[in-house]
Design an enzyme around this catalytic site. Sequence first.
Site, mmCIF file in Angstrom:
data_model
loop_
_atom_site.group_PDB
_atom_site.id
_atom_site.type_symbol
_atom_site.label_atom_id
_atom_site.label_comp_id
_atom_site.label_asym_id
_atom_site.label_seq_id
_atom_site.Cartn_x
_atom_site.Cartn_y
_atom_site.Cartn_z
ATOM 1 N N SER A 61 -3.175 10.058 -3.568
ATOM 2 C CA SER A 61 -2.550 10.288 -4.881
ATOM 3 C C SER A 61 -3.565 10.715 -5.928
ATOM 4 O O SER A 61 -3.233 11.487 -6.839
ATOM 5 C CB SER A 61 -1.837 9.013 -5.344
ATOM 6 O OG SER A 61 -0.677 8.820 -4.586
ATOM 7 N N PHE A 62 -4.779 10.215 -5.815
ATOM 8 C CA PHE A 62 -5.783 10.581 -6.817
ATOM 9 C C PHE A 62 -5.998 12.089 -6.853
ATOM 10 O O PHE A 62 -6.317 12.649 -7.921
ATOM 11 C CB PHE A 62 -7.106 9.858 -6.506
ATOM 12 C CG PHE A 62 -8.109 9.939 -7.625
ATOM 13 C CD1 PHE A 62 -7.978 9.145 -8.756
ATOM 14 C CD2 PHE A 62 -9.186 10.808 -7.554
ATOM 15 C CE1 PHE A 62 -8.888 9.230 -9.801
ATOM 16 C CE2 PHE A 62 -10.101 10.899 -8.588
ATOM 17 C CZ PHE A 62 -9.950 10.111 -9.716
ATOM 18 N N GLU A 63 -5.823 12.745 -5.712
ATOM 19 C CA GLU A 63 -6.053 14.200 -5.622
ATOM 20 C C GLU A 63 -4.842 15.024 -6.081
ATOM 21 O O GLU A 63 -4.906 16.259 -6.124
ATOM 22 C CB GLU A 63 -6.421 14.597 -4.184
ATOM 23 C CG GLU A 63 -7.821 14.182 -3.756
ATOM 24 C CD GLU A 63 -7.984 12.693 -3.516
ATOM 25 O OE1 GLU A 63 -7.083 12.101 -2.883
ATOM 26 O OE2 GLU A 63 -8.984 12.120 -3.973
ATOM 27 N N ILE A 87 0.743 1.747 -2.909
ATOM 28 C CA ILE A 87 1.278 0.425 -2.557
ATOM 29 C C ILE A 87 0.216 -0.623 -2.840
ATOM 30 O O ILE A 87 -0.954 -0.479 -2.444
ATOM 31 C CB ILE A 87 1.736 0.393 -1.082
ATOM 32 C CG1 ILE A 87 2.851 1.430 -0.883
ATOM 33 C CG2 ILE A 87 2.218 -1.010 -0.708
ATOM 34 C CD1 ILE A 87 3.387 1.516 0.540
ATOM 35 N N GLU A 90 -4.827 -5.818 -1.694
ATOM 36 C CA GLU A 90 -5.575 -7.015 -2.087
ATOM 37 C C GLU A 90 -6.547 -6.748 -3.239
ATOM 38 O O GLU A 90 -7.041 -7.669 -3.862
ATOM 39 C CB GLU A 90 -6.383 -7.524 -0.886
ATOM 40 C CG GLU A 90 -5.528 -7.907 0.325
ATOM 41 C CD GLU A 90 -4.615 -9.078 0.009
ATOM 42 O OE1 GLU A 90 -5.095 -10.053 -0.600
ATOM 43 O OE2 GLU A 90 -3.416 -8.999 0.347
ATOM 44 N N THR A 91 -6.833 -5.473 -3.483
ATOM 45 C CA THR A 91 -7.839 -5.128 -4.491
ATOM 46 C C THR A 91 -7.165 -4.421 -5.672
ATOM 47 O O THR A 91 -5.985 -4.069 -5.582
ATOM 48 C CB THR A 91 -8.898 -4.177 -3.880
ATOM 49 O OG1 THR A 91 -8.250 -2.941 -3.574
ATOM 50 C CG2 THR A 91 -9.506 -4.763 -2.614
ATOM 51 N N HIS A 93 -7.208 -1.507 -6.619
ATOM 52 C CA HIS A 93 -7.078 -0.057 -6.495
ATOM 53 C C HIS A 93 -5.750 0.451 -7.049
ATOM 54 O O HIS A 93 -5.655 1.531 -7.611
ATOM 55 C CB HIS A 93 -7.221 0.377 -5.025
ATOM 56 C CG HIS A 93 -5.994 0.142 -4.215
ATOM 57 N ND1 HIS A 93 -5.750 -1.047 -3.556
ATOM 58 C CD2 HIS A 93 -4.914 0.928 -3.985
ATOM 59 C CE1 HIS A 93 -4.582 -0.963 -2.949
ATOM 60 N NE2 HIS A 93 -4.052 0.209 -3.180
ATOM 61 N N ARG A 132 13.030 2.968 -2.388
ATOM 62 C CA ARG A 132 13.037 4.000 -3.440
ATOM 63 C C ARG A 132 12.825 5.413 -2.895
ATOM 64 O O ARG A 132 12.729 6.363 -3.659
ATOM 65 C CB ARG A 132 11.969 3.660 -4.486
ATOM 66 C CG ARG A 132 12.388 2.498 -5.360
ATOM 67 C CD ARG A 132 11.236 1.831 -6.083
ATOM 68 N NE ARG A 132 11.729 0.749 -6.925
ATOM 69 C CZ ARG A 132 12.138 -0.441 -6.473
ATOM 70 N NH1 ARG A 132 12.086 -0.715 -5.186
ATOM 71 N NH2 ARG A 132 12.602 -1.369 -7.292
HETATM 72 C C1 DLZ Z 1 -8.229 4.668 -1.522
HETATM 73 C C2 DLZ Z 1 -6.737 4.578 -1.661
HETATM 74 C C3 DLZ Z 1 -6.097 3.332 -1.578
HETATM 75 C C4 DLZ Z 1 -6.839 2.070 -1.355
HETATM 76 N N1 DLZ Z 1 -4.765 3.241 -1.672
HETATM 77 C C5 DLZ Z 1 -4.027 4.362 -1.899
HETATM 78 C C6 DLZ Z 1 -2.615 4.280 -2.030
HETATM 79 O O1 DLZ Z 1 -1.982 3.222 -1.947
HETATM 80 N N2 DLZ Z 1 -1.949 5.428 -2.245
HETATM 81 C C7 DLZ Z 1 -2.578 6.652 -2.346
HETATM 82 O O2 DLZ Z 1 -1.910 7.665 -2.562
HETATM 83 N N3 DLZ Z 1 -3.920 6.743 -2.204
HETATM 84 C C8 DLZ Z 1 -4.642 5.638 -1.977
HETATM 85 N N4 DLZ Z 1 -5.994 5.722 -1.848
HETATM 86 C C9 DLZ Z 1 -6.634 7.067 -1.782
HETATM 87 C C10 DLZ Z 1 -6.958 7.676 -3.150
HETATM 88 O O3 DLZ Z 1 -5.790 8.186 -3.775
HETATM 89 C C11 DLZ Z 1 -7.956 8.850 -2.970
HETATM 90 O O4 DLZ Z 1 -7.450 9.730 -1.987
HETATM 91 C C12 DLZ Z 1 -9.334 8.397 -2.550
HETATM 92 O O5 DLZ Z 1 -9.820 7.416 -3.431
HETATM 93 C C13 DLZ Z 1 -10.324 9.602 -2.531
HETATM 94 O O6 DLZ Z 1 -10.457 10.161 -3.842
#
Ligand code: DLZ
Length: 156
Positions: A61-63, A87, A90-91, A93, A132
């Site tokens: 999702s970050f990308e 989702i 435990e951390t 993130h 959802r």
């Molecule tokens: C690292 C990570 C974690 C722990 N959980 C999710 C998540 O629940 N959903 C999601 O879309 N992406 C997760 N990511 C990955 C980050 O979005 C990202 O791809 C990485 O940190 C690399 O930049």
Amino acid sequence: MKLSNIQNQFKLSNGKQISFGIVKSLWNEEITQRLYDGCYETLLKYGAVKKNIITVNVPGSFELIYGAKKITEKSKLNAVIVIGSIIKGETPHFDFIANAVANGVKDLNIIYDIPFIFCVSTDLNKQQALERSGGNFGNKGSDSALTAISLINNIN
Ligand code: DLZ
């Protein structure tokens, strides 16, 4: 009111001329694929055509923000829908990623002159995410498609 209750407002008046970008995260792909399917099918149902729906996948999702920016700069689009599933684990993130993506998508809406639709489910567990994305609580991908169409039809 649920968007699906007022669907008649959403028919694209000139669907063949309208281009959509969909950026899909591969993290939790079981969920994001369900959201994607709901989104894609709804776009077609309301008048979009397949050749004008451009899809790119990103790792997580970050990308989504970068993917949405690039697809917007490369193609002439009328709206972009970003699809992700975060989702809780435990951390912390969950909060970092969810906030970053929401802010990033907000910024895209300010920078570019097309709407970016936030279809990122943020759930406490997989069951919630399933509900959802085509379960008891509808499909947020489908809702996002209707949101995009609504903006295109009503705000120019
Ligand atoms: C690292 C990570 C974690 C722990 N959980 C999710 C998540 O629940 N959903 C999601 O879309 N992406 C997760 N990511 C990955 C980050 O979005 C990202 O791809 C990485 O940190 C690399 O930049």
